[in-house]
Write a protein that holds these residues in place. Structure first.
Motif, PDB file in Angstrom:
ATOM      1  N   THR A  85       0.841  -1.193   0.000  1.00  0.00           N
ATOM      2  CA  THR A  85       0.000   0.000   0.000  1.00  0.00           C
ATOM      3  C   THR A  85       0.878   1.245   0.000  1.00  0.00           C
ATOM      4  O   THR A  85       2.063   1.181   0.313  1.00  0.00           O
ATOM      5  N   GLY A  86       0.282   2.366  -0.361  1.00  0.00           N
ATOM      6  CA  GLY A  86       1.020   3.621  -0.330  1.00  0.00           C
ATOM      7  C   GLY A  86       1.200   4.232  -1.700  1.00  0.00           C
ATOM      8  O   GLY A  86       0.447   3.958  -2.632  1.00  0.00           O
ATOM      9  N   ASN A  87       2.240   5.054  -1.833  1.00  0.00           N
ATOM     10  CA  ASN A  87       2.466   5.827  -3.056  1.00  0.00           C
ATOM     11  C   ASN A  87       3.507   5.155  -3.945  1.00  0.00           C
ATOM     12  O   ASN A  87       4.713   5.257  -3.697  1.00  0.00           O
ATOM     13  N   PHE A  88       3.045   4.450  -4.966  1.00  0.00           N
ATOM     14  CA  PHE A  88       3.948   3.773  -5.902  1.00  0.00           C
ATOM     15  C   PHE A  88       4.759   4.783  -6.710  1.00  0.00           C
ATOM     16  O   PHE A  88       5.897   4.516  -7.090  1.00  0.00           O
ATOM     17  N   THR A  89       4.181   5.944  -6.964  1.00  0.00           N
ATOM     18  CA  THR A  89       4.832   6.923  -7.838  1.00  0.00           C
ATOM     19  C   THR A  89       6.030   7.576  -7.168  1.00  0.00           C
ATOM     20  O   THR A  89       7.112   7.650  -7.755  1.00  0.00           O
ATOM     21  N   SER A 115      -6.186  -0.651  -6.123  1.00  0.00           N
ATOM     22  CA  SER A 115      -7.314   0.212  -5.801  1.00  0.00           C
ATOM     23  C   SER A 115      -6.884   1.212  -4.741  1.00  0.00           C
ATOM     24  O   SER A 115      -5.966   0.941  -3.945  1.00  0.00           O
ATOM     25  N   ASP A 116      -7.546   2.373  -4.715  1.00  0.00           N
ATOM     26  CA  ASP A 116      -7.248   3.356  -3.679  1.00  0.00           C
ATOM     27  C   ASP A 116      -8.052   3.108  -2.411  1.00  0.00           C
ATOM     28  O   ASP A 116      -7.941   3.845  -1.439  1.00  0.00           O
ATOM     29  N   VAL A 145       8.667 -13.056 -14.905  1.00  0.00           N
ATOM     30  CA  VAL A 145       7.812 -12.160 -15.677  1.00  0.00           C
ATOM     31  C   VAL A 145       7.840 -10.771 -15.061  1.00  0.00           C
ATOM     32  O   VAL A 145       8.283 -10.581 -13.925  1.00  0.00           O
ATOM     33  N   SER A 146       7.371  -9.811 -15.822  1.00  0.00           N
ATOM     34  CA  SER A 146       7.315  -8.427 -15.349  1.00  0.00           C
ATOM     35  C   SER A 146       6.071  -7.748 -15.896  1.00  0.00           C
ATOM     36  O   SER A 146       5.626  -8.038 -17.007  1.00  0.00           O
ATOM     37  N   ILE A 147       5.505  -6.856 -15.088  1.00  0.00           N
ATOM     38  CA  ILE A 147       4.340  -6.076 -15.480  1.00  0.00           C
ATOM     39  C   ILE A 147       4.667  -4.603 -15.264  1.00  0.00           C
ATOM     40  O   ILE A 147       4.937  -4.184 -14.135  1.00  0.00           O
ATOM     41  N   PRO A 148       4.685  -3.781 -16.322  1.00  0.00           N
ATOM     42  CA  PRO A 148       5.041  -2.368 -16.179  1.00  0.00           C
ATOM     43  C   PRO A 148       4.002  -1.602 -15.360  1.00  0.00           C
ATOM     44  O   PRO A 148       2.808  -1.891 -15.429  1.00  0.00           O
ATOM     45  N   ILE A 149       4.489  -0.618 -14.609  1.00  0.00           N
ATOM     46  CA  ILE A 149       3.635   0.171 -13.726  1.00  0.00           C
ATOM     47  C   ILE A 149       3.794   1.649 -14.078  1.00  0.00           C
ATOM     48  O   ILE A 149       4.498   2.405 -13.408  1.00  0.00           O
ATOM     49  N   SER A 150       3.140   2.070 -15.133  1.00  0.00           N
ATOM     50  CA  SER A 150       3.087   3.495 -15.469  1.00  0.00           C
ATOM     51  C   SER A 150       1.640   3.842 -15.774  1.00  0.00           C
ATOM     52  O   SER A 150       0.797   2.951 -15.953  1.00  0.00           O
ATOM     53  N   VAL A 151       1.354   5.119 -15.836  1.00  0.00           N
ATOM     54  CA  VAL A 151      -0.027   5.558 -16.049  1.00  0.00           C
ATOM     55  C   VAL A 151      -0.614   4.962 -17.322  1.00  0.00           C
ATOM     56  O   VAL A 151      -1.776   4.550 -17.363  1.00  0.00           O
ATOM     57  N   SER A 152       0.194   4.867 -18.360  1.00  0.00           N
ATOM     58  CA  SER A 152      -0.292   4.377 -19.651  1.00  0.00           C
ATOM     59  C   SER A 152      -0.484   2.863 -19.681  1.00  0.00           C
ATOM     60  O   SER A 152      -1.046   2.334 -20.642  1.00  0.00           O
ATOM     61  N   ASP A 153      -0.049   2.158 -18.638  1.00  0.00           N
ATOM     62  CA  ASP A 153      -0.125   0.699 -18.624  1.00  0.00           C
ATOM     63  C   ASP A 153      -1.392   0.170 -17.967  1.00  0.00           C
ATOM     64  O   ASP A 153      -1.592  -1.045 -17.925  1.00  0.00           O
ATOM     65  N   PHE A 154      -2.253   1.069 -17.457  1.00  0.00           N
ATOM     66  CA  PHE A 154      -3.433   0.634 -16.724  1.00  0.00           C
ATOM     67  C   PHE A 154      -4.728   1.071 -17.407  1.00  0.00           C
ATOM     68  O   PHE A 154      -4.760   2.066 -18.132  1.00  0.00           O
ATOM     69  N   THR A 155      -5.778   0.309 -17.117  1.00  0.00           N
ATOM     70  CA  THR A 155      -7.142   0.640 -17.523  1.00  0.00           C
ATOM     71  C   THR A 155      -7.984   0.819 -16.265  1.00  0.00           C
ATOM     72  O   THR A 155      -7.889   0.013 -15.326  1.00  0.00           O
ATOM     73  N   LEU A 167      -2.411   5.231  -8.285  1.00  0.00           N
ATOM     74  CA  LEU A 167      -1.026   4.805  -8.071  1.00  0.00           C
ATOM     75  C   LEU A 167      -0.358   5.589  -6.948  1.00  0.00           C
ATOM     76  O   LEU A 167       0.594   5.111  -6.323  1.00  0.00           O
ATOM     77  N   ALA A 168      -0.856   6.784  -6.668  1.00  0.00           N
ATOM     78  CA  ALA A 168      -0.301   7.604  -5.600  1.00  0.00           C
ATOM     79  C   ALA A 168      -0.919   7.299  -4.240  1.00  0.00           C
ATOM     80  O   ALA A 168      -0.473   7.826  -3.223  1.00  0.00           O
ATOM     81  N   SER A 169      -1.942   6.424  -4.218  1.00  0.00           N
ATOM     82  CA  SER A 169      -2.621   6.145  -2.945  1.00  0.00           C
ATOM     83  C   SER A 169      -3.210   4.738  -2.954  1.00  0.00           C
ATOM     84  O   SER A 169      -4.414   4.547  -2.803  1.00  0.00           O
TER      85      SER A 169
END
Length: 288
Positions: A85-89, A115-116, A145-155, A167-169
């Protein structure tokens, strides 16, 4: 009485702080616990003491579904509401990496969803899920394996907040099987085995290998961000994103060394992304 209360509050606060996500953290399950990764529906995850990707005496996490459509324990989904939990960014986490093995006859399409707010209650906040899945073939042994964590990688699966806000909370993180971006997972029979779940601040080696690495300095910095390339590839450009996922800089690079004036930038964490025809590399930069 006051002393006891203060001690209790200190321990409670300390536990909360230590439970937050941190850059580079790894859940390797060598402590014999499930490290907060659990499931619902009366099912449970198990710490297996040997047979991980490093062989004998390498612990890993295991979860086996019932496979019964719609029944308790039928969905391939594990979640964590403590250490992830917390701020990934602000931590500069750009990728979730882990070792995975799938037993049974069904291949899995794995996604990372956050989820926030936790999955309990209504409303449940905003839920986002990785747009692209990682397909793991049943019976193929251990896979990295790897899963990217950027704003453009999520729906956004549900809710009104932005991906950057979530991602910030983060209040809950999930690894699940689903053919499409999802929060609740999909019923399927099989056994999922996981190890070395890592909050990585660098992209996986597969991605780094297709592009020449670069360095940024000084880091942190108050005035200038210097970029040093080992080689200048085709169509090389640099992009910088702030903690909200907003691109604040984008420019083509035509020299091995480039200096960017950052004196007017707000203090905080930024993601510096180098892009060319071969791939992408992301690094974390701190503006003082």
């Amino acid at each position: 009485m006051k002393t006891k209360l203060l001690i209790f509050l200190f321990l409670l606060t300390s536990g909360f702080l230590f439970s937050q996500i941190s850059a580079g953290q790894v859940d390797d399950f060598e402590d014999g616990t499930i490290q907060g990764w659990t499931v619902g529906g009366g099912a449970s995850t198990t710490n297996i003491t040997t047979g991980g990707p490093d062989g004998v005496d390498d612990n890993f996490l295991q979860y086996a579904t019932t496979g019964a459509p719609g029944g308790p324990g039928s969905k391939m989904i594990i979640f964590n509401r403590t250490g992830w939990t917390g701020n990934f960014t602000t931590e500069g986490i750009v990728e979730i990496q882990f070792d995975v093995k799938v037993e049974g006859t069904n291949d899995l399409e794995l996604r990372f969803s956050v989820s926030d707010e936790t999955g309990q209650g209504t409303p449940s906040g905003t839920r986002i899920s990785s747009t692209n899945s990682v397909i793991v073939t049943a019976g193929s042994g251990w896979n990295s394996v790897s899963i990217p964590i950027s704003v453009s990688d999520f729906t956004v699966f549900e809710g009104s907040a932005t991906v950057a806000d979530v991602l910030a909370s983060v209040a809950e993180a999930r690894i699940l099987h689903a053919p499409t971006p999802n929060w609740f997972g999909t019923a399927i029979g099989g056994t999922l085995q996981l190890d070395n779940i890592t909050a990585s601040t660098t992209l996986s080696r597969q991605d780094i290998s297709v592009i020449d690495d670069f360095s940024i300095y000084p880091n942190p910095s108050r005035s200038n961000l210097n970029i040093n390339l080992k080689d200048l590839g085709n169509n090389t450009k640099i992009e910088v994103y702030n903690i909200l996922g907003k691109k604040i800089l984008g420019k083509e690079l035509n020299a091995l060394k480039t200096s960017i004036n950052v004196s007017q930038w707000n203090s905080g964490v930024y993601l510096v992304r180098l892009i060319n025809n071969d791939g992408t590399v992301t690094k974390r930069f701190v503006k003082q």
